[in-house]
Design an enzyme around this catalytic site. Structure first.
Site, short mmCIF file in Angstrom:
data_model
loop_
_atom_site.label_atom_id
_atom_site.label_comp_id
_atom_site.label_asym_id
_atom_site.label_seq_id
_atom_site.Cartn_x
_atom_site.Cartn_y
_atom_site.Cartn_z
N LYS A 242 -11.50 27.99 5.04
CA LYS A 242 -10.59 27.59 3.97
C LYS A 242 -9.27 27.10 4.55
O LYS A 242 -8.65 26.20 4.00
CB LYS A 242 -10.36 28.73 2.97
N LYS B 82 -23.19 25.70 2.35
CA LYS B 82 -23.63 26.43 1.14
C LYS B 82 -23.17 25.70 -0.13
O LYS B 82 -22.15 25.01 -0.13
CB LYS B 82 -23.12 27.88 1.15
N LYS C 292 -18.91 26.25 -5.76
CA LYS C 292 -18.34 25.76 -7.02
C LYS C 292 -17.03 25.03 -6.78
O LYS C 292 -16.55 24.32 -7.66
CB LYS C 292 -18.19 26.89 -8.02
P1 ATP Z 1 -16.52 29.25 -3.74
O1 ATP Z 1 -17.82 28.57 -3.48
O2 ATP Z 1 -15.75 28.66 -4.86
O3 ATP Z 1 -15.72 29.53 -2.53
P2 ATP Z 1 -18.20 31.44 -4.24
O4 ATP Z 1 -19.09 30.93 -5.30
O5 ATP Z 1 -18.70 31.58 -2.87
O6 ATP Z 1 -16.85 30.63 -4.29
P3 ATP Z 1 -17.92 33.85 -5.76
O7 ATP Z 1 -17.88 33.24 -7.08
O8 ATP Z 1 -17.00 35.00 -5.61
O9 ATP Z 1 -17.59 32.85 -4.61
O10 ATP Z 1 -19.38 34.31 -5.42
C1 ATP Z 1 -20.05 35.25 -6.21
C2 ATP Z 1 -21.33 35.65 -5.54
O11 ATP Z 1 -22.20 34.52 -5.41
C3 ATP Z 1 -21.16 36.20 -4.13
O12 ATP Z 1 -21.99 37.33 -3.99
C4 ATP Z 1 -21.63 35.10 -3.24
O13 ATP Z 1 -22.17 35.59 -2.03
C5 ATP Z 1 -22.72 34.47 -4.08
N1 ATP Z 1 -22.89 33.06 -3.73
C6 ATP Z 1 -21.96 32.08 -3.80
N2 ATP Z 1 -22.46 30.88 -3.41
C7 ATP Z 1 -23.76 31.13 -3.07
C8 ATP Z 1 -24.82 30.30 -2.59
N3 ATP Z 1 -24.63 29.01 -2.37
N4 ATP Z 1 -26.03 30.87 -2.36
C9 ATP Z 1 -26.21 32.19 -2.58
N5 ATP Z 1 -25.26 33.02 -3.03
C10 ATP Z 1 -24.05 32.51 -3.28
#
Ligand code: ATP
Ligand code: LTN
Length: 334
Positions: A114, A196, A199
């Site tokens: 980040k 990955k 969002k």
């Molecule tokens: P950002 O992508 O905006 O940085 P994020 O989606 O990683 O945020 P959170 O919304 O806090 O962050 O994630 C919620 C949960 O979803 C966490 O347990 C994270 O590990 C899981 N997660 C997020 N993205 C993925 C992905 N691409 N595949 C599997 N699990 C995910």
């Protein structure tokens, strides 16, 4: 309820939850809700470590709650709440900061990534973000933390901080275990399948929202980056195809081999069309329930108000212990 093991997890209201969040997190939370005493949090204080438009943040927070419930998380069985409503999270975080080393925070890959992305937005909270996450978890004497693969390192830090505090001040925290599902723990970007699905990706074609129209899902899957090999095979050399197979398998219940066999000799076109339909159908019930829930804001407010009460009662117990152990004088009420 009391003798059940404890689960804590959360998602940030930093945008629209994606298919990655659904498969990597929410679906597993649903599966765990009967066996455990679960706290599922909307971690709004984590979300503000990157700039958020206040009105969007408010809207997203409520929408995340609706998405939890629409995914099948039962508000009667679980404690659903908003992180900023329970001030013990930030209070414990301060104490845990005092036993966190700069060295270990420097090693956190999410921070490194980040900070590479936006030097201009680098703030101290982004740096201590994993300490707040450790507080979230440790406050509830959590046994198990269901997360996607990307959170493994943060969880390791939470374990280290728990052990360090226990050693320094005597047994206080339960040392939590990660729970990372074998399939779907890392759903990849549709545009750069070695990254990955996120969002906060600037490219909207890189992710599929949990609540998205069928047409938009079809369009994004059609555009998903694959390769020129042309064979539907689950292989690291074909990260785009591998990702689509993972999604397909997770949402349809079909095994990877079954899917490979079904598309033997067929091109990517049919495979992609079918993958899109599996996603559309997999998310349809979630979307329908979600739309209903959003019509009833009063209901959502009741859920998060009750959740905060329940969470606070549990959190305060741990916080009091911690304050006492580090030598802070307990407050007197007159
Ligand atoms: P950002 O992508 O905006 O940085 P994020 O989606 O990683 O945020 P959170 O919304 O806090 O962050 O994630 C919620 C949960 O979803 C966490 O347990 C994270 O590990 C899981 N997660 C997020 N993205 C993925 C992905 N691409 N595949 C599997 N699990 C995910
Ligand atoms: N850091 C996590 C979100 C998060 C979390 C937590 C997950 C904050 N606190 C406690 C599990 C337990 C993320 O970015 N996905």
């Amino acid at each position: 309820m009391e003798d059940k093991k404890i689960i804590f997890s959360g998602a940030q209201p930093s945008g629209k939850l994606t298919l990655g969040n659904y498969i990597g997190a929410l679906k597993n939370w649903v599966a765990l809700q009967d066996e455990y005493n679960c706290y599922y949090c909307i971690v709004d204080l984590h979300a503000i470590t990157v700039p958020q438009e206040p009105k969007d943040l408010r809207k997203n927070s409520l929408e995340v709650l609706a998405k939890y419930i629409a995914s099948g998380i039962d508000p009667e069985k679980n404690t659903l709440f908003i992180q900023s409503h329970v001030s013990a999270h930030t209070e414990l975080s301060w104490v845990l900061n005092t036993i966190s080393s700069m060295g270990e925070l420097n090693r956190m890959t999410q921070f490194k990534e980040k900070s590479k992305k936006s030097e201009a937005n680098l703030n101290a909270a982004l740096y201590t973000y994993p300490v707040l996450m450790a507080s979230d978890i440790l406050l509830y004497q959590t046994d198990l933390v269901p997360v996607g693969e990307d959170q493994k390192q943060h969880l390791e830090l939470a374990r280290n901080l728990a052990q360090r505090f226990n050693t320094r001040y005597s047994e206080t925290f339960k040392v939590p275990e990660p729970y990372i599902a074998k399939v779907g723990a890392r759903i990849m970007s549709l545009q750069e399948p070695t990254k990955k699905m996120s969002k906060s990706d600037e490219n909207e074609n890189a992710y599929i929202g949990m609540i998205e129209t069928a047409d938009s899902i079809r369009r994004k899957v059609k555009r998903a980056v694959t390769d020129s090999i042309g064979i539907v095979k689950y292989s690291d050399e074909q990260p785009g195809v591998k990702n689509l197979i993972n999604i397909y398998s997770n949402l349809s219940g079909k095994s990877i081999e079954e899917i490979e066999n079904m598309y033997e000799g067929k091109g990517y076109g049919v495979f992609k069309d079918d993958t899109a339909e599996v996603i559309v159908e997999g998310l349809r019930p979630v979307r329908e329930k979600y739309e209903d829930l959003l019509k009833n804001k009063d209901y959502l407010e009741t859920i998060y108000a009750q959740g905060a009460d329940k969470a606070e009662r549990a959190a305060i117990k741990t916080l009091r212990k911690v304050y006492k152990k580090v030598g802070l004088i307990p407050r007197k009420f007159i």
